[in-house]
Design an enzyme around this catalytic site. Structure first.
Site: not given
Ligand code: ASP
Length: 309
Positions: A227-228, A205-207, A230, A176
């Site tokens: 990032t992480g 849907v993520g964060d 979500g 991300t």
């Molecule tokens: N946070 C993002 C999600 O959950 C993924 C990522 O940070 O790689 O969609």
């Protein structure tokens, strides 16, 4: 003149030294440098923080190396569904899109939602209608295709598994992307863009597009891009939590960012990292994973491009 600074990330996760070939490591660093310099030159020529974060994120979206725009991960249906958001810390205006396809630069669509609509968050078919109305030309699937991403998907397709690019094997890639910046007027902004998780379904849907969770900016406190994992970042309302610790607990930017990433999100089981700036151009880039693609540059002379701890 006030301090100008920009920080970018290309995802956090299991990034151990030696996992990547030197050639690949150089490719990532070159891509980060390009995005960093593009965003910084916007600030240097008097551009706004919003312009700078949009610019840096579009450069990262255009690189196949990261999980955003070109090179986004595959959904369970072998498609790409992208999410992005942007927030202006001066006006508190924000724009976000999710579940969009075919858009080369999702962050620019998020910015158009912020500036050309009455709304903050548009999703799916409606977001695509909005894009059409604003003359976005759609790219076909081949533009977003990446061999490695496809391989990752083939390994888990037809299972109930969905995967963050965070739990990866040797020489895999993830990422991300995001940017935060402080401009010469002391205004700050944040932008985040992602393809989400491999093999995701049910309109997951993520964060990243959620204002307050994966992205937040407020001149009173800070600008943050996350990032992480979500699902945890949503529950932890991570980006806003950093701002709250500054506003209500009197912490500084580095303390607040560190508290959220190395304590609060860990306590609920989340892994990842964030980048943050404040209106004095201070910078924070904590992560609780083994690595995070990250880079920063400031008019104080600070410049860094790093991957590992
Ligand atoms: N946070 C993002 C999600 O959950 C993924 C990522 O940070 O790689 O969609």
């Amino acid at each position: 003149m006030k301090t100008i600074s920009i920080v970018i990330h290309g995802g956090a996760g299991t990034l151990r030294k030696g996992m990547m070939t030197p050639k690949k490591e150089t490719a990532y660093k070159t891509a980060l440098q390009l995005a960093l310099d593009s965003g910084y030159s916007v600030l240097k020529t008097g551009g706004t923080a919003v312009d700078a974060v949009e610019k840096a994120v579009t450069v990262l979206e255009d690189s196949y190396l990261f999980n955003a725009g070109k090179g986004s991960v595959f959904t369970a249906d072998e498609t790409h569904e992208m999410d992005a958001s942007i927030m202006d810390g001066n006006s508190l205006n924000a724009g976000a899109v999710s579940l969009i396809s075919g858009i080369k630069n999702p962050v620019s669509l998020a910015r158009d939602v912020m500036e050309k609509s009455e709304h903050v968050f548009l999703a799916g078919v409606g977001a695509m209608e909005f894009a059409k109305k604003h003359n976005y030309k759609l790219k076909d699937d081949t533009y977003f295709y990446d061999e490695l991403r496809h391989q990752q998907w083939l390994e888990i397709k037809d299972t109930d598994n969905f995967q963050l690019d965070h739990s990866l094997k040797k020489d895999s890639k993830f990422g991300t992307v995001g940017a935060v910046a402080c401009d010469s007027n002391g205004n700050i902004a944040a932008a985040t863009s992602t393809g989400g998780m491999t093999n995701k379904r049910f309109g997951r849907v993520g964060d990243s597009p959620m204002i307050g969770s994966g992205n937040y900016a407020n001149n009173k406190t800070c600008a943050v891009s996350c990032t992480g994992s979500g699902e945890y970042f949503i529950r932890g309302v991570v980006a806003y939590d950093v701002a709250c610790l500054i506003e209500h607990k009197g912490m500084n930017l580095v303390e607040a960012s560190d508290e959220v990433i190395n304590k609060r999100i860990l306590e609920i089981g989340g892994d990842g990292g964030l980048i943050a700036v404040d209106t004095n151009g201070n910078i924070a880039m904590p992560f609780n994973t083994e690595g995070m693609y990250r880079a920063c540059k400031s008019s104080t002379g600070k410049e860094e491009i790093s991957i590992y701890k």
